[in-house]
Every structure is written in structure tokens, then in C-alpha cells.
Design an enzyme around this catalytic site. Structure first.
Site, PDB file in Angstrom:
ATOM      1  N   ILE A  45       6.430   4.453  -6.350  1.00  0.00           N
ATOM      2  CA  ILE A  45       6.628   3.017  -6.166  1.00  0.00           C
ATOM      3  C   ILE A  45       7.836   2.835  -5.240  1.00  0.00           C
ATOM      4  O   ILE A  45       8.961   3.185  -5.575  1.00  0.00           O
ATOM      5  CB  ILE A  45       6.855   2.316  -7.527  1.00  0.00           C
ATOM      6  CG1 ILE A  45       5.634   2.535  -8.453  1.00  0.00           C
ATOM      7  CG2 ILE A  45       7.129   0.830  -7.325  1.00  0.00           C
ATOM      8  CD1 ILE A  45       4.308   2.021  -7.928  1.00  0.00           C
TER       9      ILE A  45
ATOM     10  N   GLY B 253       3.189 -11.314   2.534  1.00  0.00           N
ATOM     11  CA  GLY B 253       3.833 -11.828   1.324  1.00  0.00           C
ATOM     12  C   GLY B 253       4.079 -10.707   0.334  1.00  0.00           C
ATOM     13  O   GLY B 253       4.647 -10.904  -0.739  1.00  0.00           O
TER      14      GLY B 253
ATOM     15  N   ASN C  30       9.270   0.102  -4.103  1.00  0.00           N
ATOM     16  CA  ASN C  30      10.216  -0.898  -4.572  1.00  0.00           C
ATOM     17  C   ASN C  30       9.637  -1.543  -5.829  1.00  0.00           C
ATOM     18  O   ASN C  30       8.684  -2.327  -5.745  1.00  0.00           O
ATOM     19  CB  ASN C  30      10.445  -1.950  -3.486  1.00  0.00           C
ATOM     20  CG  ASN C  30      11.432  -3.030  -3.913  1.00  0.00           C
ATOM     21  OD1 ASN C  30      11.566  -3.340  -5.096  1.00  0.00           O
ATOM     22  ND2 ASN C  30      12.116  -3.607  -2.949  1.00  0.00           N
TER      23      ASN C  30
ATOM     24  N   GLU D 146      -4.341  -4.333  -4.668  1.00  0.00           N
ATOM     25  CA  GLU D 146      -5.624  -4.726  -5.249  1.00  0.00           C
ATOM     26  C   GLU D 146      -5.847  -4.148  -6.644  1.00  0.00           C
ATOM     27  O   GLU D 146      -6.684  -4.632  -7.393  1.00  0.00           O
ATOM     28  CB  GLU D 146      -6.752  -4.320  -4.290  1.00  0.00           C
ATOM     29  CG  GLU D 146      -6.676  -5.147  -3.007  1.00  0.00           C
ATOM     30  CD  GLU D 146      -7.569  -4.653  -1.896  1.00  0.00           C
ATOM     31  OE1 GLU D 146      -7.495  -3.454  -1.578  1.00  0.00           O
ATOM     32  OE2 GLU D 146      -8.330  -5.448  -1.350  1.00  0.00           O
TER      33      GLU D 146
HETATM   34 MO1  MOS Z   1      -7.620  -7.283   1.268  1.00  0.00          MO
HETATM   35  S1  MOS Z   1      -9.252  -8.245   0.513  1.00  0.00           S
HETATM   36  O1  MOS Z   1      -8.315  -5.967   2.108  1.00  0.00           O
HETATM   37  O2  MOS Z   1      -6.698  -8.310   2.198  1.00  0.00           O
END
Ligand code: MOS
Length: 722
Positions: free
Chosen positions: A605, A468, A607, A681
Site C-alpha cells: 500500500i 481523485g 499510501n 475497483e
Molecule cells: Mo475504471 S471503470 O477502469 O475507470
């Protein structure tokens, strides 16, 4: 001669798979048409600890359409770990239905296979299981004596924290807690598995195909060559689809036993107990600083839980080893085995929760020191990772903080809580610093160039996944860039374990790894074609001309990218700063997040559009940690009380703020040749602290236990000095 088309990388183009997704053409694991398929459903335990004394499947097996009920009594023998409490890893075996022992509520005790999904579900209810129930260990406090150190990496120290604390002018000792949370991707965990002639072919919602292949092969004690996994599209993972969970093994076993393809879907309720969760963390922080605001000591001690039969922990303290310059530092982690399922990685495992504790504690220290919290962080900046004893490949944390402060209007902040009021609202500003490791791993890609109607088209194949995040799009952009052809001429094929091996999507390594793998494959294509055409390597020739002059109509090569020695000699992290404005109702404790500003430094970056949605998603999940998310455990029986999205609350649009996202221009060439660092993350990291710190600034109440609900806020007392 054709000129090279460049700079596809870095353009904010739409997702190339967007149309497929909105028209329902993108196929998710359970949507592949497979002939002769049957349906499996898991039956789960209704006790948290004990033993099955009997299972009566007669009624279930009598039902129309039911083909088989599998229990520990008739299940295939699977590989089990020799260890009592093995670590839950990306390649762990996932034995299921192997014994009558029950370790947690919701553990699979049977698997019903039927002609239709509904028949399977109905028959599940007719499987009669009786147990000899033991009193489960659910309460962390009552089981503290069982705490153990999980592995050699759990503890770390440099200098002497006690001495550092003693020599400090200002000290803080505080404990922060974060609850059990669940990932809950929109797409349920699902798989269709065919076991045919000793070979396993599965459509499965998995983030890392090569590791899943190992896990499946090891569990069934077959060769990895006999396993193929297809995960063309995933509707989110957030870590819950990193590992192979038991439903996939159950479906594989069922297919092997009955000789037909088997589809399995983990229900939303079952996803609470069978596909991962973030563990509860209790984090004790100790900080000391001199009058100038220089940290002298920083300790981060975490206690959390694991399963009685399996071990996992998110390393909350990692962030405290490297974020600030402090000579004395200690990190520990202890685990208490409880009768709950094994926790696993949830978005930014360790950082999301660890940064809540660290960045709240930093705010508390700034308040004690009467220093501006932005300045306090900047004062303790370090360009060397003291935890790993390596230089950072790049670190623009100070810039993130300064630019963010400017954009946010931080200078308007009142140091004194409750000093900014607007009618019944108490208005607060909060800040936090973010860091997340930006790994890059060995990655292979195949490029197939084809001449059609005088134009070059290329297909890229890798076993990487798009959970996603936009992998399809950034892979296409990178290939377009390095092949010098338009993005529309690139066809991307991901999510097949028969394609060249990548590290998959996880741990924020996807984008950097995929892009560099594609880069090397494209470079290899040019080299080979130049060799064939007798063109010097350094000559710049368009792909089209090369193919024409060497009379090649189709050419296929594989390339592999690997981290350099320079990469290994550095600490490679993405950095960021979060700013939040929160309005708290004086009387009810209800609050609204009004504005969020996030500044990130994450290398190049690829995109901005897909990167932006990653950060928005991270900020939303970070806000969720504060305002709503928590899984409640029933203390006597160990079942979860929150068992659906009606009672496990996540933020909705109305909960969210005005969000500004800024990416600092940066190319970290030490990280990798393209200079890409992960952001998947980074976006969630330390968001919770920025909001909690804003709540303190608004109310003078220090909220150390997430989520921060209105009732907790009303009951909390003012901090010293307010
Ligand atoms: Mo992430 S928690 O390594 O999908």
C-alpha cells in the site's frame, strides 16, 4: 556524506494537492483561461429510433451571440467505423452529427456555438427538429431473439458443467439482476478545445490521455502528433471518462469550423445519455457441490444489452472463472441490441455486478449445505487460477476471510435467519469474497533533478492522471523514495499528453503502473549520474553528492517500466473480503447497514490514507448498488426517467455504516518490482453481495434483484428452510 532518505512509500501522508483542491486552485478542464473562447452546447434527440426529417436552425441562428449551429448537414466529415456495430474501446473513433439516423434517446442532433454559455443554452431550445419516429427496441424480453455473442472472449468452459451438476449432492439455479447505473462523477464532462493550424489542443476531463489522443486523431483523420490533451485534475471518472465521448469531438469540430477555442460542458441531464452507463445484467448461475461442500460445477450466464450501433459489455462471468476451485466451469455472455446508448465501463466493470451474482449464489449454496459461508468459501479456495491455467502471483483470500471474520465478530452470527432480533429489527450478518485483476502496464516517466541552494529538488512528469484517487501523492512518495529526498522537494506534473506515456487511470492499473514508471526513471537518473561521475553502479551515493561531485545542476532522464515475463506467467489479482451487518425493520422493510468490515490484500500500500479513501468510496458505491442506484428507462420511448441526482439516488452519509478497513501487509514482487496491486475497483467488488447476504440472514428473504428496496423486501417470500 548525506544519508539516503527512505521509506516515503507506505506513509499515510496527506495529499500533496489537497491544499490546491480545497482552495480552488486546482484547475479542472473547464477552468483554464483561454482567450477568445466561445461556448458549445449539444442539442439531443427526443426520440430513440428513427430519422431526422428536418432541422430548422433559423430561429436559433438569429439569436444574439450565436455563431453557428452545426447539424449533420453542415458538419465536418469524420471517420466512421466500417462495422455495423463496432466495439466501444478506449481508442474508438467517436463520430458525431454525421447522419440523420437516430439510435437512442438523447443522441446529439445539433451543436450550438455562441459567445456565452447562456446564449448557447438558450439557442439550443430554438433548434426545431422533426423526426420520422420508429418504434424503438427497449424491452430486453421482447428482443431476446436478437441476442448475439459479442466476441471470442465472451464464452469460456472447462470440464463439463452438466456432468458436474448431475454428480452433485446439492445444486442451485438462480438468476440475479442488476440495473442500469450511471457513474456521475462530481465534475461534469467538459472540455475546452482549440484547433489551430491543424493542431488540436484540448483541456479535457479524460482518464487516459494517450488513448484519447488516438481517438481524437483517428476521428479527425489527423496525426496523433497534432493532438495535445491536458487533464491536470479530474473530479472523478469511475470509468465514464475512460473513453472519448462525442461532446469532445463536437467541440473539436466546432473549433475547427469557426476558428476559435470552444468550451463544451455536458449537463448533468445529458450525462445520463451521453457519457456512459453500466448496463443492465441478467445473470443466471448454476452451482453444484458434494456433501462436503466442494464445488463440482459453476456456470455463469449473462445476458445484457448494447446499443444498436455500438457494442460493449462488462464481463460479469470473469470472476466465476478464477475465484473458486471447481473442475467444471462455464461462462457465457450474450448481448441484445437495444435503442439505448452504448454502455461502458463503470467502476469494476464485470466484477461489481458479477460478484453480486456469484457471491450471492455462494451464500445460497452455503445455506443449502448448512455450512458456514466463510468456511464454504475457504473450502473452495484455490491457489491456482484455473480459468487462466496459471498460478496466482499471490492470493491471500483465506487470510482476508479469516481476519475479517475475527475482526467482525462473525462467530456471533446465527446460521438461522430471523434468529437475531432486536426489538422490531431483524439483524443479519453477511459475507462475500472479492477479487479484482491488478494489472500493471508499460509506463514511462521523466525525472528532472535540480540543485537549488545546495538541495536537490525533482520534478516528475507523466501523462498519467489523478481522477481523485491520489496519483499526485503516490507519485511524489515513490519519487522521494527512489531519489532519497524528502516528499516536499518533489514537484509532480501529471495530465499532459506531451509528457511520457502511461496507461492512464483506469482498470485499477494506475498506482502500480505510475509507481513503477517513476521507480525506473529515478533509477535511470542515478545510473546516468554515476556514469558521469565515474562512480560504480552498485555504490550507494546520495543524489545530492552525485550531482555535486559531477558538477551537475540540472539533469533530466526518462525511464520506462514494463511487466516482466514472470508477471505474464502469473495471474495477478487483488483479493478481499466484505462483512456487513444489516438491521431490517420487520414491518416496513426499511433497513440500515450498521457495520462494514473490509479486509483487502492488494500488495504494497503506497499510501494508507489515499488507499483507505479508495476503499471507503468503493464500499459506498457498493452499498449504493443495494440501497438505491438504478436508472429507470421509460419502456415506450426509451428515455430515462431518472434524469438528475434528485431521482437517481446515491448513498449519503446517513445511509452509511461504521466502516473498518484493513489492509493485509503484502508485497507481491511478481506483480511488479515495488509489489503494488490496484485497489480502485477492489473496494466496490462484492460489497453488494455481502449486504444482500446479510439481508437474507436477517429476514430469510433472498433478494436477487438490485436495488433491494423496502417494498421489494416486504413482498418477497421466505426461502425454503427458513
Ligand atoms: Mo475504471 S471503470 O477502469 O475507470
Amino acid at each position: 556524506m548525506k544519508t539516503l532518505e527512505t521509506s516515503s512509500i507506505g506513509k499515510a501522508i496527506d495529499r500533496i494537492d489537497g491544499r490546491l483542491k480545497v482552495t480552488g486552485m486546482a484547475k479542472y478542464a473547464s477552468e483554464f483561461p483561454v482567450e477568445n473562447v466561445v461556448y458549445a452546447q449539444g442539442v439531443t434527440s427526443t426520440i430513440a429510433k428513427g430519422k431526422i426529417t428536418s432541422i430548422d436552425v433559423t430561429e436559433a441562428e438569429k439569436q444574439k451571440g450565436v455563431i453557428k449551429v452545426i447539424t449533420y448537414k453542415n458538419a465536418e466529415k469524420l471517420k466512421e467505423s466500417d462495422e455495423k456495430r463496432p466495439a466501444f474501446t478506449l481508442t474508438s473513433v467517436a463520430p458525431v452529427l454525421q447522419s440523420p439516423e437516430i439510435h437512442y434517446y438523447g443522441q446529439y442532433v445539433a451543436c450550438v456555438v455562441a459567445e456565452t454559455f447562456e446564449q448557447a443554452q438558450y439557442a439550443c431550445r430554438l433548434v426545431k427538429v422533426t423526426y420520422e419516429e420508429d418504434k424503438p427496441d427497449i424491452d430486453l424480453d421482447k428482443n431476446r431473439s436478437k441476442a448475439f455473442k459479442p466476441d471470442d472472449q465472451a464464452d469460456y468452459s472447462r470440464g463439463d458443467v452438466d456432468a458436474g451438476m448431475q454428480s452433485s449432492d446439492v445444486t442451485l439455479e438462480a438468476t440475479y439482476t442488476t440495473p442500469i447505473e450511471h457513474q456521475h462523477p462530481m465534475e461534469l464532462h467538459a472540455a475546452i478545445v482549440s484547433w489551430e493550424n491543424g493542431k488540436v489542443k484540448t483541456y479535457a476531463s479524460q482518464q487516459i490521455l494517450n488513448d484519447a489522443k488516438t481517438a481524437i486523431a483517428d476521428t479527425f483523420m489527423i496525426s496523433e502528433d497534432n493532438v495535445q490533451i491536458i487533464a491536470a485534475y479530474l473530479g472523478g471518472g469511475f470509468g465514464s471518462k475512460l473513453n472519448v465521448h462525442k461532446h469532445l469531438i463536437m467541440a473539436t469540430m466546432a473549433s475547427k469550423m469557426i476558428g476559435r477555442p470552444v468550451q463544451i460542458t455536458v449537463t448533468r441531464q445529458q450525462m445520463f445519455t451521453n457519457t456512459g452507463m453500466r448496463q443492465f445484467d441478467e445473470q443466471k448461475m448454476r452451482l453444484g457441490a458434494n456433501k462436503k461442500g466442494e464445488l463440482q460445477a459453476l456456470a455463469h450466464h449473462t445476458t445484457s444489452h448494447c446499443a444498436t450501433d455500438q457494442m460493449y459489455y462488462e464481463a460479469c462471468g470473469n470472476v466465476s472463472k478464477m475465484l473458486y476451485k471447481t473442475p467444471n466451469n462455464a461462462v457465457t455472455h450474450r448481448l441484445i441490441p437495444l435503442n439505448l446508448q452504448v454502455p461502458n465501463s463503470m467502476r469494476a466493470p464485470g466484477e461489481a455486478t458479477g460478484s453480486f451474482a456469484l457471491e450471492s449464489a455462494m451464500d445460497e449454496m452455503a445455506w443449502k449445505l448448512k455450512m458456514d459461508p466463510v468456511e464454504f468459501r475457504i473450502k473452495n479456495d484455490t491457489q491456482r487460477d484455473l480459468g487462466a491455467d496459471k498460478p496466482f502471483s499471490s492470493r491471500l483470500l483465506v487470510e482476508c476471510l479469516r481476519i475479517g471474520a475475527d475482526k467482525f465478530g462473525w462467530s456471533e452470527r446465527k446460521m438461522q435467519p430471523r434468529a437475531n432480533q432486536n426489538g422490531n429489527w431483524l439483524v443479519g450478518y453477511g459475507v462475500s469474497a472479492a477479487s479484482r485483476r491488478a494489472p500493471y502496464r508499460k509506463t514511462s516517466a521523466r525525472v528532472i533533478a535540480d540543485m537549488r541552494n545546495g538541495e536537490v529538488y525533482a520534478t516528475i512528469q507523466m501523462d498519467g492522471t489523478d481522477i481523485g484517487t491520489g496519483s499526485y501523492t503516490i507519485v511524489a512518495q515513490t519519487a522521494a523514495e527512489y531519489l532519497g529526498i524528502p516528499v516536499k522537494n518533489i514537484n509532480v506534473e501529471l495530465g499532459d499528453s506531451d509528457f511520457p506515456v502511461t496507461p492512464g487511470s483506469g482498470g485499477s492499473w494506475g498506482a502500480a503502473s505510475y509507481a513503477n514508471g517513476v521507480r525506473v526513471a529515478c533509477k535511470n537518473l542515478f545510473s546516468k549520474l554515476k556514469q558521469n561521475a565515474g562512480v560504480a553502479e552498485e555504490d550507494e551515493v546520495a543524489l545530492e553528492d552525485l550531482m555535486k561531485s559531477s558538477k551537475v545542476t540540472s539533469y533530466k532522464v526518462v525511464g520506462t517500466a514494463e511487466p516482466s515475463e514472470e508477471y505474464e506467467n502469473h495471474s495477478v489479482f487483488s483479493f478481499g473480503a466484505n462483512f456487513a451487518e444489516v438491521w431490517v425493520d420487520k414491518d416496513t422493510g426499511m433497513y440500515r447497514i450498521k457495520r462494514m468490515v473490509n479486509v483487502g490484500s492488494a500488495g504494497k500500500i503506497l499510501n494508507p490514507k489515499t488507499a483507505y479513501s479508495q476503499i471507503i468510496g468503493g464500499l459506498t458505491m457498493g452499498a449504493g448498488m443495494v440501497i438505491a442506484e438504478q436508472t429507470q428507462v421509460e419502456p415506450h420511448h426509451g428515455n430515462f426517467i431518472t434524469r438528475s441526482l434528485a431521482d437517481y439516488h446515491v448513498p449519503v452519509n446517513l445511509d452509511l455504516a461504521n466502516i473498518d478497513v484493513v489492509f493485509l501487509p503484502e508485497e507481491d514482487k511478481i506483480a511488479n518490482e515495488i509489489g503494488v496491486k490496484g485497489i480502485g475497483e477492489l473496494g466496490i467488488t462484492s460489497v453488494a453481495a455481502s449486504i444482500a447476504n446479510a439481508i437474507f440472514n436477517a429476514t430469510g428473504k433472498r433478494m436477487r434483484d438490485l436495488p433491494i428496496t423496502p417494498e421489494k423486501l416486504i413482498e418477497a417470500s421466505l426461502e425454503a428452510g427458513v
